[in-house]
Motif scaffolding. Structure first.
Motif, PDB file in Angstrom:
ATOM      1  N   SER A   1       0.842  -1.192   0.000  1.00  0.00           N
ATOM      2  CA  SER A   1       0.000   0.000   0.000  1.00  0.00           C
ATOM      3  C   SER A   1       0.878   1.243   0.000  1.00  0.00           C
ATOM      4  CB  SER A   1      -0.953   0.020   1.192  1.00  0.00           C
ATOM      5  OG  SER A   1      -0.223   0.153   2.395  1.00  0.00           O
ATOM      6  N   ILE A   2       0.289   2.339  -0.447  1.00  0.00           N
ATOM      7  CA  ILE A   2       1.000   3.615  -0.499  1.00  0.00           C
ATOM      8  C   ILE A   2       0.030   4.716  -0.118  1.00  0.00           C
ATOM      9  CG2 ILE A   2       0.558   3.832  -2.991  1.00  0.00           C
ATOM     10  CD1 ILE A   2       3.333   5.228  -3.175  1.00  0.00           C
ATOM     11  N   GLY A   3       0.436   5.574   0.787  1.00  0.00           N
ATOM     12  CA  GLY A   3      -0.423   6.644   1.261  1.00  0.00           C
ATOM     13  C   GLY A   3      -0.583   7.748   0.239  1.00  0.00           C
ATOM     14  N   TRP A   4      -1.422   8.704   0.589  1.00  0.00           N
ATOM     15  CA  TRP A   4      -1.788   9.755  -0.355  1.00  0.00           C
ATOM     16  C   TRP A   4      -0.587  10.549  -0.852  1.00  0.00           C
ATOM     17  CZ3 TRP A   4      -0.950  14.960   0.574  1.00  0.00           C
ATOM     18  CH2 TRP A   4      -0.510  15.271   1.870  1.00  0.00           C
ATOM     19  N   SER A   5       0.408  10.759   0.016  1.00  0.00           N
ATOM     20  CA  SER A   5       1.567  11.566  -0.360  1.00  0.00           C
ATOM     21  C   SER A   5       2.667  10.747  -1.029  1.00  0.00           C
ATOM     22  CB  SER A   5       2.144  12.245   0.872  1.00  0.00           C
ATOM     23  OG  SER A   5       2.724  11.280   1.725  1.00  0.00           O
ATOM     24  N   GLY A   6       2.523   9.434  -1.006  1.00  0.00           N
ATOM     25  CA  GLY A   6       3.564   8.574  -1.569  1.00  0.00           C
ATOM     26  C   GLY A   6       4.646   8.215  -0.584  1.00  0.00           C
ATOM     27  N   ARG A   7       4.514   8.674   0.678  1.00  0.00           N
ATOM     28  CA  ARG A   7       5.589   8.438   1.639  1.00  0.00           C
ATOM     29  C   ARG A   7       5.273   7.333   2.651  1.00  0.00           C
ATOM     30  NH1 ARG A   7       6.955  14.513   3.448  1.00  0.00           N
ATOM     31  NH2 ARG A   7       4.704  14.648   3.323  1.00  0.00           N
ATOM     32  N   SER A   8       4.034   6.962   2.801  1.00  0.00           N
ATOM     33  CA  SER A   8       3.677   5.889   3.736  1.00  0.00           C
ATOM     34  C   SER A   8       3.489   4.618   2.936  1.00  0.00           C
ATOM     35  CB  SER A   8       2.390   6.257   4.483  1.00  0.00           C
ATOM     36  OG  SER A   8       2.563   7.443   5.211  1.00  0.00           O
ATOM     37  N   ILE A   9       4.540   3.825   2.894  1.00  0.00           N
ATOM     38  CA  ILE A   9       4.562   2.627   2.051  1.00  0.00           C
ATOM     39  C   ILE A   9       4.735   1.390   2.921  1.00  0.00           C
ATOM     40  CG2 ILE A   9       5.880   1.383   0.298  1.00  0.00           C
ATOM     41  CD1 ILE A   9       6.467   4.060  -1.016  1.00  0.00           C
ATOM     42  N   TYR A  10       3.947   0.378   2.654  1.00  0.00           N
ATOM     43  CA  TYR A  10       4.010  -0.872   3.396  1.00  0.00           C
ATOM     44  C   TYR A  10       3.982  -2.041   2.421  1.00  0.00           C
ATOM     45  CZ  TYR A  10       2.617   2.202   7.226  1.00  0.00           C
ATOM     46  OH  TYR A  10       2.552   3.221   8.149  1.00  0.00           O
TER      47      TYR A  10
END
Length: 125
Positions: free
Chosen positions: A49-58
């Protein structure tokens, strides 16, 4: 938001594929995007997954170091680059979207409101 996934196919073990999810509708940047997969006879599994800003990646542990998720909020796309593919990566891959600006990991299918159709990835030995 409507999601359209593409890029699956047949590849030999060790090869690469690139999956793309195109979103239509507004406010793509407000969604967490994810890829799930489902192999025959198995439950749907979180991949990345990737958050809205592209910085929270799992990533799920089995794909770390091999798969890379990214997004382009201008083109409204989310991409899963899959390298060093293994036979056990064979599955139908689906993209999904969850609303909100949270940065926490969202790995349950029930957390995602929007789903694209699946694309088949088959890795041969």
């Amino acid at each position: 938001v409507q999601l359209q996934a593409s890029g699956g196919g047949l590849v030999q073990a060790g090869g690469s594929l690139r999956l793309t999810c195109v979103a239509s509708g507004r406010a793509f940047s407000a969604y967490t995007m994810a890829w799930f997969r489902q192999a025959p006879g198995k439950e749907r599994e979180f991949v990345a997954s990737i958050g809205w800003s592209g910085r929270s990646i799992y990533y799920t542990d089995s794909v770390k170091g091999r798969f890379t998720i990214s997004r382009d909020n201008v083109k409204n796309t989310a991409t899963l680059q899959m390298n060093s593919l293994k036979v056990e990566d064979t599955a139908v891959y689906s993209c999904a979207a969850a609303g909100g600006y949270g940065t926490e990991k969202r790995s349950w299918p029930s957390e995602y409101s929007y789903w694209g159709q699946g694309t088949q990835v088959t890795v041969s030995s």
